[in-house]
Every structure is written in C-alpha cells, then in structure tokens.
Design an enzyme around this catalytic site. Structure first.
Site, PDB file in Angstrom:
ATOM      1  N   CYS A 382       0.827  -1.204   0.000  1.00 30.07           N
ATOM      2  CA  CYS A 382       0.000   0.000   0.000  1.00 30.07           C
ATOM      3  C   CYS A 382       0.868   1.263   0.000  1.00 30.07           C
ATOM      4  O   CYS A 382       1.486   1.554  -1.011  1.00 30.07           O
ATOM      5  CB  CYS A 382      -1.019  -0.057   1.129  1.00 30.07           C
ATOM      6  SG  CYS A 382      -2.510   0.859   0.699  1.00 30.07           S
ATOM      7  N   HIS A 508      -3.652  -5.076   0.310  1.00 32.40           N
ATOM      8  CA  HIS A 508      -3.053  -5.600   1.538  1.00 32.40           C
ATOM      9  C   HIS A 508      -3.112  -7.126   1.528  1.00 32.40           C
ATOM     10  O   HIS A 508      -4.115  -7.700   1.983  1.00 32.40           O
ATOM     11  CB  HIS A 508      -3.829  -5.089   2.768  1.00 32.40           C
ATOM     12  CG  HIS A 508      -3.631  -3.643   3.041  1.00 32.40           C
ATOM     13  ND1 HIS A 508      -2.703  -3.174   3.933  1.00 32.40           N
ATOM     14  CD2 HIS A 508      -4.246  -2.557   2.539  1.00 32.40           C
ATOM     15  CE1 HIS A 508      -2.751  -1.852   3.974  1.00 32.40           C
ATOM     16  NE2 HIS A 508      -3.684  -1.460   3.130  1.00 32.40           N
ATOM     17  N   GLU A 510      -1.714  -9.102   3.397  1.00 36.05           N
ATOM     18  CA  GLU A 510      -1.616  -9.647   4.761  1.00 36.05           C
ATOM     19  C   GLU A 510      -2.967  -9.998   5.372  1.00 36.05           C
ATOM     20  O   GLU A 510      -3.027 -10.732   6.352  1.00 36.05           O
ATOM     21  CB  GLU A 510      -0.852  -8.683   5.675  1.00 36.05           C
ATOM     22  CG  GLU A 510      -1.553  -7.392   6.047  1.00 36.05           C
ATOM     23  CD  GLU A 510      -1.337  -6.244   5.071  1.00 36.05           C
ATOM     24  OE1 GLU A 510      -1.047  -6.508   3.883  1.00 36.05           O
ATOM     25  OE2 GLU A 510      -1.468  -5.077   5.487  1.00 36.05           O
TER      26      GLU A 510
HETATM   27  N1  GLN Z   1      -2.035   6.612   2.662  1.00 37.87           N
HETATM   28  C1  GLN Z   1      -2.122   5.839   1.465  1.00 37.87           C
HETATM   29  C2  GLN Z   1      -3.450   5.981   0.762  1.00 37.87           C
HETATM   30  O1  GLN Z   1      -4.422   6.386   1.340  1.00 37.87           O
HETATM   31  C3  GLN Z   1      -1.799   4.382   1.723  1.00 37.87           C
HETATM   32  C4  GLN Z   1      -2.770   3.700   2.629  1.00 37.87           C
HETATM   33  C5  GLN Z   1      -2.235   2.427   3.224  1.00 37.87           C
HETATM   34  O2  GLN Z   1      -1.049   2.178   3.269  1.00 37.87           O
HETATM   35  N2  GLN Z   1      -3.118   1.603   3.718  1.00 37.87           N
HETATM   36  O3  GLN Z   1      -3.558   5.681  -0.396  1.00 37.87           O
END
Ligand code: GLN
Length: 534
Positions: A382, A508, A510
């Site tokens: 992310c 994600h 995970e």
């Molecule tokens: N802050 C980033 C976004 O909103 C990444 C979010 C995250 O790592 N879950 O796109």
C-alpha cells in the site's frame, strides 16, 4: 443443528490476556469436529470502527472482504479458522448508538424515553443474534471486548445476561482471567480471578467455563481451588499458559478437553474427535524449521500490534518454507542516505509497510532506493508500494520532487494521486476504497508466479493510487504494472523484473493469509529469500 448455540467469551482482571486467541481457538476446535462456526466481536468503545484510531491506541485495523474496518482480533479469527468475517462480525458501542439515535430521529420510538435499558441493550441483543438468525452456523462465538468491571462494558454484559437467560441451554459463558505469580512470595495468586468472577456474578452472570491465563503451570490444586470458589465444575477450569506461538493454543485447549466440555455444557453428545492433523503439522513444521531469515519492517511504528497481520503472514510463509523469521522494526523517520546501510545491509528481505500521512515517508523512499539498488528482495504494501513508485520516479525517471498528493498537494509530478471517486469525499471514517477487489495479473510476472493464476482478489484500504498517465514512462524505464483492476484500470501491482524480487502492491495481502492457507505473495517473497540465501 438448527438453533445456533452461543458461546460468549468475556475477560477479567486485565486486558491483553488473549480473549481473541481463546475465541479463535474454540472456533478452530469446533471446526475440527465438523461444526460450522462464526466468531463476532463486540467492542465497547464509541468509535464507529477502529478505522480512525491510531495504531498506538488500538493496533492494526483489520479489513474484511466486504470492506469493513475492524478490530485486529477479527484477523485472528480468520487466520485460525479460515472463515470469512464481515461487517456483522464487529460491532462497537458507536454503531449501536448510531442505530438507536437514527431510529429515534425517525420517530420510531413513538414518543417514549430512549434509554440504555432496554433500547441500547435490545439493539446489542439484536446484533448478537443477527448471524445466528441466518441459520448457517452451529455455533456463534461472541467475544466481548474490554474487561469485566469497565463502565462502558456494562450494557454488553447486561445484554448477554438477558440472552443467556432467554437462550437457556443454548448459551455458554467462557470467562478468561489471570493468575499472577508473585515472585516475592513465591506464590501464584487466585484472588484476582475470584474477584473478577464475583464482578460477573454481581451482574447476574455465572461463568460456565474458566480459562486461567498464566505464565507458568498452575497445577490441579490451583485450578480446583478457583473452580471451588467460583461455582465452576472442576473439569471446566483450564489453564492458558504462555506458549512459543499463539498457534499452539488450540492444541493446548484440546489437551484439556475445552471443546468437549463446551459440547457437554450444551448437552451435545461428544461423539467426534477433533481433526487437528493439518494444524499439528503446521506446529511441527514451525518447530523443526532450520533456516533463519532476517526481515526488516520499514514503517512508522516499532509496534508489533500495528503490523500484526504482516508479522503473522511472514511467520506463516517462513514456516511453510521451513525457516524461522526474525523481524526487525526499522522506524522510517530515522532513515537517511547516510545511515540506511546500517539498518538494511544485513537484511535478507525488506517489507515497506502501509501507512498514512507524511511522517516517515522520505525514509521509506530512501529504503526503497537502497533495496532496489542493492537488489534486496522487497515487498511494498500500500503506502510502501506508493513509496517505491515515487523513488523510481525521482531517481530513475528524473522527475525531481515527484510525490504523492497526500504528502505534497502541489508536487510537480503527482505519480501517486487521489482516486477520482475520493475527490468529493469530506468525511474520513469508512470512506476509503475498502475491501476485496479483483486484480488481473500479467503472465510471467513475479505476482503471477506467486498466485499461479491470472485473476486474483485482495483487500484494499487506501485513497490514493498510481497515476495512470505516467504508466508508459515507468514501464519503458523498467518498472512494470503487472496487476490491474479489470473494472477501473487502477494499477494494483508494480514490479521491476530485472531485480531479484521487487514487488509493490496497492492492496493488503496480509489480510488473507491464514495458518492453513498462507498468502501466496508472502510465500513467494520468503521463498525467493530462502533461494538466495541457501
Ligand atoms: N495513505 C495511502 C493511501 O491512502 C496508503 C494507505 C495504506 O497504506 N493503507 O492511499
């Protein structure tokens, strides 16, 4: 079974005793006997969900496939049982009050005074029974967050008391307490457990089963004593001792017949034997793992709970690759070009972690550069993926000061930008791109090799995305977009094929790794590390 049976799990004495792990372990044991189960958590805090909570407050925010931001215990439930949870599995005081207040505004209470009892407790009861009403489950395990005695937990315990009464033989209460060892006296003390049961009894609840958390063997004498003073049958008092891995808890509970005792309490004939073969194989494999790998987690926090699911996925993938993983938290805020080698040069692999906000992002970019130029296997998740993209833009494409609009709204090169559908959103809670979305993988890519198929689904939690207008420039210079959402065209995965293993994912991975079904991307990452090392 047509009537779902309810197992309530409460906790006393202190928080962090592992109620979630006990709930998940009971789930695993009942599944292992062929029953259908689900697990839900009721959290007494007022936030609607933990999505807006700082990880220091509440650890990781877990995301379900239906896009709900939930407590990290739901992660344990899924990892232990392979069930899929959703929005109905995590209810907070905030959600309860929101429903009741909306109803009041619509005039649905017909002029009556709206009160904690019965209106709030009725709504809690309705939510507690919701998953059971579907008829899909033999057992609904309900964990009540917090500790008995907390003011905010009272409506939940009152709702539980009423339900226990109404459900009769179809409800059982498992209470988790703590037995401390007082070193100066050289004694184990049962008084805190007795007091916490008294507290429950004062609320009209009699626990059926007690699980005593301890850091050392309690012995039959201690267990019997607690049972005797708390009106709990002797074989219904079990211990939960500190173990090298939480994944051994179901085995230890089975050894003490916790699942059999639960069935007996429901009056169900215990004519099955739990099939824990796969689970036991996992534990044995974990114990026997001979190789060791070092993986750095580059993130804003040096806090286990903030990256819970990532740590669990790494450990699962390591086990299935016959290795043990040593994880090292590297706070990205401290990272500079001058010291980066001190932190990362001895690492076998690096995870660049998810996150929000500017703090520590320049450090993540420096880490990405170091990993790319030193060919260290790297998984960016992310925000981590977004930082890999920014690093490549700045240092390979020569786009000076390239950034994400999240960090610098006036960046000259917005290689990461706010998603179109996010532009009109003003409220922060629950409005990100959340939950499972499809992703098509490029055949021949590292991601495709990992998953072994072209269409995958993974969960998301973000507002910003790779800027598609730059895509061609990146691909020509060697960073390929190897995973694309088939509906929106959003870039889900970037990789550099000339590197050993340098993969960034917008989703994600995970959140989907479980003990019996580890996540393919973590598996491929660790496998690559092992192949390099040995
Ligand atoms: N802050 C980033 C976004 O909103 C990444 C979010 C995250 O790592 N879950 O796109």
């Amino acid at each position: 079974m047509n009537q779902s049976k309810y197992i309530f799990v409460t906790g006393g004495v202190a928080s962090s005793l592992g109620k979630g792990i006990i709930a998940a372990s009971i789930g695993r044991l009942l599944l292992a006997r062929g029953y259908k189960i689900t697990i839900q958590k009721f959290d007494p805090y007022i936030n609607i969900d933990p999505g807006t909570l700082n990880p220091y407050e509440h650890g990781e925010c877990y995301v379900t496939s239906d896009g709900c931001e939930t407590d990290l215990d739901l992660g344990h439930y899924e990892r232990f049982t392979d069930i899929r949870t959703g929005s109905a599995n995590n209810v907070t005081t905030g959600k309860i009050y929101q429903t009741v207040i909306e109803r009041e505004r619509k005039g649905e209470y017909l002029g009556r005074t709206v009160q904690v009892v019965p209106h709030i407790t009725d709504e809690i009861k309705r939510r507690m029974l919701q998953l059971g009403a579907v008829g899909d489950y033999d057992f609904i395990i309900t964990e009540i967050g917090g500790t008995v005695g907390d003011i905010e937990g009272l409506p939940f315990l009152e709702a539980m008391r009423q339900l226990k009464w109404e459900l009769g033989h179809n409800a059982v209460c498992v209470h988790l307490t703590y037995v401390p060892y007082i070193a100066a006296a050289g004694e184990l003390k049962t008084k805190p457990s007795q007091h916490s049961v008294k507290e429950l009894q004062g609320l009209g609840l009699q626990p059926d089963i007690l699980v005593l958390r301890t850091d050392r063997e309690l012995g039959r004498g201690v267990l019997d004593k607690v049972g005797h003073f708390c009106n709990v049958e002797k074989d219904c008092v079990v211990q939960s001792i500190d173990l090298p891995t939480i994944y051994e808890v179901p085995i230890k509970m089975a050894e003490q017949n916790l699942d059999a005792v639960i069935l007996r309490k429901f009056g169900i004939a215990c004519n099955t034997v739990p099939n824990l073969g796969d689970w036991q194989d996992f534990i044995s494999r974990r114990e026997q793992a001979s190789k060791e790998i070092d993986i750095a987690l580059v993130g804003k926090y040096d806090l286990q709970d903030a990256y819970k699911s990532i740590l669990e996925c790494l450990s699962q993938a390591a086990t299935y690759n016959d290795s043990k993983v040593r994880t090292h938290f590297v706070q990205s805020e401290k990272l500079m070009r001058s010291n980066i080698a001190d932190y990362l040069s001895s690492m076998d692999g690096v995870v660049i972690c998810p996150g929000f906000g500017q703090r520590g992002t320049e450090g993540k970019i420096i880490a990405a550069e170091y990993c790319r130029t030193h060919d260290i296997p790297t998984l960016g998740i992310c925000l981590g993926m977004q930082m890999m993209v920014i690093e490549f833009a700045r240092n390979v494409l020569g786009l000076k000061n390239a950034n994400s609009r999240e960090m610098n709204p006036s960046t000259p090169y917005n290689v990461i930008d706010l998603m179109e559908e996010q532009k009109s959103i003003t409220q922060i809670g629950g409005t990100m791109r959340l939950g499972a979305y499809s992703c098509d993988l490029l055949i021949g890519s590292k991601a495709y090799d990992a998953y072994g198929k072209t269409r995958i689904e993974e969960r998301h939690r973000h507002r910003y995305e790779f800027s598609n207008p730059y895509r061609q420039q990146f691909e020509q210079a060697g960073m390929l977009c190897t995973g694309i959402n088939p509906d929106s065209g959003l870039v889900e995965i970037v990789e550099i094929p000339t590197c050993r293993w340098y993969v960034g994912v917008q989703f994600h991975p995970e959140y989907t790794g479980t003990v019996l079904n580890p996540n393919p991307l973590f598996m491929a990452f660790v496998k690559n590390i092992i192949s390099k090392q040995h």
